[in-house]
Design a protein around this motif. Structure first.
Motif, PDB file in Angstrom:
ATOM      1  N   PRO A 100       0.826  -1.214   0.000  1.00  0.00           N
ATOM      2  CA  PRO A 100       0.000   0.000   0.000  1.00  0.00           C
ATOM      3  C   PRO A 100       0.860   1.265   0.000  1.00  0.00           C
ATOM      4  O   PRO A 100       1.890   1.318   0.673  1.00  0.00           O
ATOM      5  N   ILE A 101       0.432   2.239  -0.766  1.00  0.00           N
ATOM      6  CA  ILE A 101       1.147   3.515  -0.835  1.00  0.00           C
ATOM      7  C   ILE A 101       0.156   4.644  -0.559  1.00  0.00           C
ATOM      8  O   ILE A 101      -1.061   4.410  -0.521  1.00  0.00           O
ATOM      9  N   TYR A 120      11.800  11.958 -24.773  1.00  0.00           N
ATOM     10  CA  TYR A 120      10.753  11.262 -24.029  1.00  0.00           C
ATOM     11  C   TYR A 120      10.566  11.820 -22.624  1.00  0.00           C
ATOM     12  O   TYR A 120       9.433  11.945 -22.142  1.00  0.00           O
ATOM     13  N   THR A 121      11.686  12.160 -21.962  1.00  0.00           N
ATOM     14  CA  THR A 121      11.582  12.543 -20.554  1.00  0.00           C
ATOM     15  C   THR A 121      10.749  13.813 -20.350  1.00  0.00           C
ATOM     16  O   THR A 121      10.270  14.063 -19.250  1.00  0.00           O
ATOM     17  N   ASP A 122      10.579  14.619 -21.391  1.00  0.00           N
ATOM     18  CA  ASP A 122       9.719  15.806 -21.280  1.00  0.00           C
ATOM     19  C   ASP A 122       8.239  15.442 -21.318  1.00  0.00           C
ATOM     20  O   ASP A 122       7.411  16.182 -20.798  1.00  0.00           O
ATOM     21  N   VAL A 123       7.910  14.352 -21.985  1.00  0.00           N
ATOM     22  CA  VAL A 123       6.492  14.098 -22.272  1.00  0.00           C
ATOM     23  C   VAL A 123       6.048  12.654 -22.013  1.00  0.00           C
ATOM     24  O   VAL A 123       5.340  12.077 -22.831  1.00  0.00           O
ATOM     25  N   PRO A 124       6.435  12.062 -20.881  1.00  0.00           N
ATOM     26  CA  PRO A 124       5.930  10.707 -20.629  1.00  0.00           C
ATOM     27  C   PRO A 124       4.413  10.777 -20.452  1.00  0.00           C
ATOM     28  O   PRO A 124       3.917  11.772 -19.928  1.00  0.00           O
ATOM     29  N   PRO A 125       3.675   9.748 -20.889  1.00  0.00           N
ATOM     30  CA  PRO A 125       2.220   9.784 -20.697  1.00  0.00           C
ATOM     31  C   PRO A 125       1.837   9.958 -19.234  1.00  0.00           C
ATOM     32  O   PRO A 125       0.891  10.674 -18.916  1.00  0.00           O
ATOM     33  N   THR A 126       2.587   9.317 -18.326  1.00  0.00           N
ATOM     34  CA  THR A 126       2.330   9.521 -16.902  1.00  0.00           C
ATOM     35  C   THR A 126       3.644   9.744 -16.189  1.00  0.00           C
ATOM     36  O   THR A 126       4.674   9.221 -16.569  1.00  0.00           O
ATOM     37  N   ARG A 127       3.562  10.566 -15.144  1.00  0.00           N
ATOM     38  CA  ARG A 127       4.731  10.814 -14.309  1.00  0.00           C
ATOM     39  C   ARG A 127       4.200  10.943 -12.901  1.00  0.00           C
ATOM     40  O   ARG A 127       3.239  11.673 -12.682  1.00  0.00           O
ATOM     41  N   GLY A 128       4.785  10.235 -11.969  1.00  0.00           N
ATOM     42  CA  GLY A 128       4.215  10.285 -10.625  1.00  0.00           C
ATOM     43  C   GLY A 128       5.213  10.048  -9.527  1.00  0.00           C
ATOM     44  O   GLY A 128       6.310   9.549  -9.741  1.00  0.00           O
ATOM     45  N   ILE A 129       4.797  10.451  -8.328  1.00  0.00           N
ATOM     46  CA  ILE A 129       5.596  10.278  -7.113  1.00  0.00           C
ATOM     47  C   ILE A 129       4.630   9.795  -6.044  1.00  0.00           C
ATOM     48  O   ILE A 129       3.494  10.252  -5.998  1.00  0.00           O
ATOM     49  N   TYR A 130       5.073   8.859  -5.222  1.00  0.00           N
ATOM     50  CA  TYR A 130       4.208   8.456  -4.110  1.00  0.00           C
ATOM     51  C   TYR A 130       5.032   8.182  -2.877  1.00  0.00           C
ATOM     52  O   TYR A 130       6.252   8.070  -2.948  1.00  0.00           O
ATOM     53  N   LYS A 131       4.353   8.066  -1.756  1.00  0.00           N
ATOM     54  CA  LYS A 131       5.044   7.712  -0.520  1.00  0.00           C
ATOM     55  C   LYS A 131       4.734   6.271  -0.184  1.00  0.00           C
ATOM     56  O   LYS A 131       3.585   5.834  -0.273  1.00  0.00           O
ATOM     57  N   GLY A 132       5.749   5.554   0.202  1.00  0.00           N
ATOM     58  CA  GLY A 132       5.554   4.159   0.561  1.00  0.00           C
ATOM     59  C   GLY A 132       6.705   3.353   0.015  1.00  0.00           C
ATOM     60  O   GLY A 132       7.241   3.668  -1.045  1.00  0.00           O
ATOM     61  N   ASN A 133       7.056   2.326   0.733  1.00  0.00           N
ATOM     62  CA  ASN A 133       8.177   1.500   0.308  1.00  0.00           C
ATOM     63  C   ASN A 133       7.634   0.364  -0.544  1.00  0.00           C
ATOM     64  O   ASN A 133       7.433  -0.753  -0.074  1.00  0.00           O
ATOM     65  N   ALA A 134       7.342   0.669  -1.797  1.00  0.00           N
ATOM     66  CA  ALA A 134       6.712  -0.332  -2.662  1.00  0.00           C
ATOM     67  C   ALA A 134       7.220  -0.160  -4.083  1.00  0.00           C
ATOM     68  O   ALA A 134       7.510   0.949  -4.522  1.00  0.00           O
ATOM     69  N   GLY A 135       7.315  -1.255  -4.793  1.00  0.00           N
ATOM     70  CA  GLY A 135       7.603  -1.194  -6.216  1.00  0.00           C
ATOM     71  C   GLY A 135       6.279  -1.100  -6.959  1.00  0.00           C
ATOM     72  O   GLY A 135       5.212  -1.178  -6.354  1.00  0.00           O
ATOM     73  N   SER A 136       6.355  -0.878  -8.267  1.00  0.00           N
ATOM     74  CA  SER A 136       5.104  -0.834  -8.997  1.00  0.00           C
ATOM     75  C   SER A 136       5.227  -1.606 -10.293  1.00  0.00           C
ATOM     76  O   SER A 136       6.309  -1.723 -10.872  1.00  0.00           O
ATOM     77  N   GLU A 137       4.119  -2.143 -10.715  1.00  0.00           N
ATOM     78  CA  GLU A 137       4.081  -2.815 -11.992  1.00  0.00           C
ATOM     79  C   GLU A 137       3.095  -2.064 -12.876  1.00  0.00           C
ATOM     80  O   GLU A 137       1.997  -1.715 -12.446  1.00  0.00           O
ATOM     81  N   LEU A 138       3.537  -1.802 -14.090  1.00  0.00           N
ATOM     82  CA  LEU A 138       2.744  -0.974 -14.983  1.00  0.00           C
ATOM     83  C   LEU A 138       2.154  -1.820 -16.101  1.00  0.00           C
ATOM     84  O   LEU A 138       2.847  -2.640 -16.698  1.00  0.00           O
TER      85      LEU A 138
END
Lengths: 489, 328
Positions: free
Chosen positions: B16-17, B255-273
């Motif tokens: 959980p994040i 690419y780094t200027d215009v990724p479809p999504t860009r995000g930051i979260y709190k929590g010690n978790a990895g993510s799968e996209l």
């Protein structure tokens, strides 16, 4: 020239080592006679025995230690916090001299704000080829994210700490514009506090303009830039944290203003609004006096790995829901290569001649000027354009062959990153060192606040190169400071 | 042509994040050549959406989700009218180079001319430039068309060989890559060896059977600025010029200027996209095969453990201390 014979007209051993040469001396005329505004101080120094002076110096040092007025030297492997060395004797500036400084600073900061607004909007000054566009766009501190953003009242630089030096003819000149997060105001205030205790009689006799309103003035300046109404405005000071060299200053200024001192993790952004976590829940924040660099303020927009910033902060700022002071991207105007163009910037926006002169500057990006710089490394001061605090600098006349060779290859590898200036013989002021009065090189950093109007603190931080002969005044490089008196007369 | 696009993105976190902050660049641009007539963005957990237009005139949506969650779903739906682009001349006059240089000297499109983070020149790029004889010759337009073609042949399409924001050297090393790599490599060549301003375009392609690039995902190509023509689109992945099947979403330096999504979260978790893109034609002949083949939003076609996209708020004391000291 040996000045001993002249100054010791008073026949006093305390001045035996006092040097007088081409450098402008704050206290003495070239003939060794005290200048009128220094004569009371001079007389007082003759009255006091060396033991008495020594005792006062110790009292002052102890006071700084107890107050915890410290700074941290990073390159020092011991990583120690040190007492900021304080020199006992005030540096005195007359009302007439100050009037010129004040007008010059107002002119300069007004022009620099207009410049920042212009380059982040229409870029007229670039289109008119007054400032080369590539110099601006290639600056390490240019922030493209600021394009088209409007800042409250068009103010970009709410707090400036301009570095002034005195040329050999006594005129003040600008050495550097510090437009990002200038530090040192707390030392200015602490110096004054101690001075009033050490020399109460002399201080009140002199008619010195007060500085103590700095906290209030800074708070008013920040409140004037708030998106909320002044009486409902919450201002916070955002610090990188305890390991930062200026952490003492952050705590000091927050206390002076009576505002919360926060770190990035104390803030959160929700629905484009910045909140502070408090024991009573979230509280909206309107103005952030931020003491962290642009790159670190928001990991969503700038450096992804920043652990000091607040995710979403920049978008709240873009929407005008919070004010950042100073604005993001101001560093492009204090880039040392852009510095050379400030006189042209003043003429362009204000149609006036600069009141405070610049120091002649060679651009290493220009092949001809680079050739001159490389041929004269032993005579010039070379500076990295995006650095501050005396880091990344070569003082030619005091450098070793190896240091010069290092800089030669650095310049050749990345010429845009370096400028050079003639080695300036900074003015000297009397300092109390080891029981004697000696002359040391000084500069002056006045503080300019820009909210609804411009306020300039009468005085500033006089920094001293405490090592004999040294021209580097930065605290990180072994400099100290002294109280600065701007007189009512 | 009239298209509908449905772009589904799902972040699944390993734990959980909370306090996630996300920016989305998914709304097709309205330009000379296309009109976005409808755009709808849905996110779960629910959030209030905010929008701004960046310096490149891209539309950016952003939102915050303060509560604890373990999954973030973003569904962007749009309808876009794409007009035919005017036919390009066979070639430009040879003195077009002079016009390019004059425009560069005046500071036009400056940031699209200097190397960006991902498109900085490398030794391997120099090697490729030599092989393909990338240098100013003839007229710029025919040279670019030739380069588009040569690059298509020099790099093998290989889904999964690189990450979206890989530096060009990874693809150059194995001569394999995906559309971002073709685009970044051509941007680097055009900027560094031809001195022509060019920009990264993220978007979608209405696929036909013969296309090299993978269906069901976002696409990328580049715009090159040419005198009298303006921005001209090249798609080196598919060896073609940009036309009525390309839907432009955002432009930037890379690419780094215009990724479809860009995000930051709190929590010690990895993510799968998991990402899925479906482009359908609203009018005219519908290619049934394409529609059938890519239907079914539930099938992720692109997977990665994308910590680089959703950067982790790791709290290592040493790193924090170092950063605190870096501040002036």
């Amino acid at each position: 020239m040996n000045a001993v014979g002249r100054v010791t007209a008073t026949d006093d051993v305390r001045f035996a080592a006092y040097e007088l040469d081409d450098a402008y001396d704050e206290m003495f005329t070239p003939e060794g006679v005290p200048r009128p505004h220094y004569s009371s101080l001079f007389d007082r120094l003759l009255d006091l025995s060396p033991a008495e002076l020594e005792m006062r110096q110790q009292t002052a040092d102890l006071s700084f230690l107890h107050q915890g007025v410290t700074f941290t030297v990073y390159s020092d492997a011991r990583g120690t916090e040190r007492i900021f060395p304080y020199d006992l004797l005030p540096r005195i500036i007359t009302a007439g001299e100050w009037e010129t400084v004040e007008r010059g600073l107002i002119q300069r900061i007004t022009a620099l704000n207009l410049f920042l607004h212009d380059i982040y909007h229409k870029g007229q000054i670039l289109a008119d080829r007054v400032v080369p566009f590539d110099l601006v766009y290639s600056s390490k501190h240019y922030r493209r994210e600021m394009c088209g953003l409007d800042t409250p009242h068009g103010v970009y630089v709410a707090v400036t700490g301009t570095d002034l030096i005195r040329l050999t003819d006594g005129r003040f000149a600008v050495l550097e514009d510090n437009l990002r997060v200038p530090s040192g105001a707390s030392y200015m205030l602490a110096n004054r506090q101690v001075m009033k205790r050490i020399f109460p009689g002399l201080f009140s006799l002199y008619g010195v303009r007060p500085l103590e309103f700095y906290g209030q003035a800074l708070q008013n300046t920040l409140a004037a830039l708030s998106p909320a109404s002044p009486d409902e405005t919450t201002i916070v000071l955002l610090s990188p944290g305890v390991y930062n060299s200026a952490y003492f200053e952050h705590t000091f200024l927050a206390r002076q203003m009576g505002i919360p001192l926060v770190e990035g993790r104390d803030l959160a952004v929700h629905d484009n609004t910045v909140y502070m976590r408090t024991t009573a829940g979230l509280r909206r924040v309107d103005v952030i006096y931020r003491r962290i660099d642009d790159d670190f303020i928001d990991p969503l927009i700038f450096r992804k790995d920043s652990m000091l910033g607040v995710a979403g902060l920049f978008n709240a700022y873009r929407a005008g829901n919070v004010t950042l002071a100073n604005a993001v991207g101001t560093g492009v105007a204090d880039d040392k290569a852009v510095y050379a163009y400030v006189p042209a910037i003043i003429r362009y926006y204000l149609g006036e001649e600069p009141i405070l002169p610049n120091i002649e500057t060679y651009q290493c990006a220009d092949p001809k000027e680079r050739g001159y710089v490389l041929a004269n490394l032993d005579k010039l001061v070379v500076k990295a354009v995006g650095e501050s605090g005396g880091y990344g600098m070569l003082v030619g006349p005091h450098s070793t062959v190896e240091e010069r060779e290092t800089f030669r290859s650095l310049i050749e590898a990345n010429p845009r990153n370096y400028i050079a200036q003639p080695t300036i013989n900074l003015s000297r002021a009397p300092c109390f060192l080891d029981g004697r009065v000696e002359a040391r090189h000084v500069d002056l950093r006045p503080y300019i606040l820009y909210g609804k109007r411009v306020t300039i603190l009468p005085g500033g931080l006089t920094r001293v190169a405490l090592r004999r002969g040294s021209l580097v005044v930065n605290s990180s490089q072994g400099g100290g400071s002294k109280d600065t008196w701007v007189l009512n007369w | 042509m009239h298209y509908s696009v449905r772009h589904t993105t799902r972040f699944q976190y390993t734990a959980p994040i909370s306090e996630s902050v996300t920016e989305v660049r998914m709304q097709p641009r309205s330009t000379e050549y296309q009109q976005c007539s409808l755009f709808r963005l849905q996110v779960r957990p629910q959030a209030r959406l905010f929008v701004y237009t960046d310096a490149q005139q891209n539309t950016v949506h952003h939102f915050t989700q303060p509560g604890v969650h373990q999954q973030l779903v973003i569904v962007a739906e749009s309808e876009v009218l794409v007009y035919p682009r005017p036919l390009l001349p066979e070639r430009l006059p040879n003195d077009a180079w002079v016009q390019i240089d004059d425009s560069n000297a005046a500071g036009a499109h400056y940031e699209m001319l200097i190397p960006s983070e991902v498109t900085a020149p490398t030794d391997r790029l120099a090697q490729l430039a030599k092989e393909l004889n990338v240098a100013r010759r003839g007229d710029p337009l025919s040279l670019l068309i030739e380069l588009n073609h040569m690059l298509h042949r020099a790099i093998a399409y290989d889904a999964g060989s690189t990450r979206v924001d890989s530096p060009i050297d990874e693809a150059l090393h194995h001569r394999r890559g995906v559309c971002q790599d073709y685009t970044h490599i051509m941007l680097a060549l055009v900027r560094y060896y031809l001195h022509i301003p060019c920009r990264y375009v993220s978007g979608y392609l209405f696929h036909s059977r013969t296309d090299t690039s993978a269906d069901g995902a976002s696409h990328a190509w580049l715009d090159v600025w040419l005198p009298t023509l303006g921005w001209v689109g090249f798609d080196p992945t598919n060896d073609m010029l940009v036309g009525e099947r390309h839907i432009e979403v955002a432009v930037g330096r890379d690419y780094t200027d215009v990724p479809p999504t860009r995000g930051i979260y709190k929590g010690n978790a990895g993510s799968e996209l998991a990402v899925h893109v479906r482009v359908r034609m609203l009018q005219g002949a519908v290619n049934e095969d394409d529609a059938d083949a890519t239907d079914g939003d539930q099938t992720p076609v692109y997977r990665s453990t994308a910590q680089q996209l959703h950067a982790r708020y790791a709290e290592t004391l040493a790193a924090i201390q170092m950063q605190q000291q870096q501040q002036q």
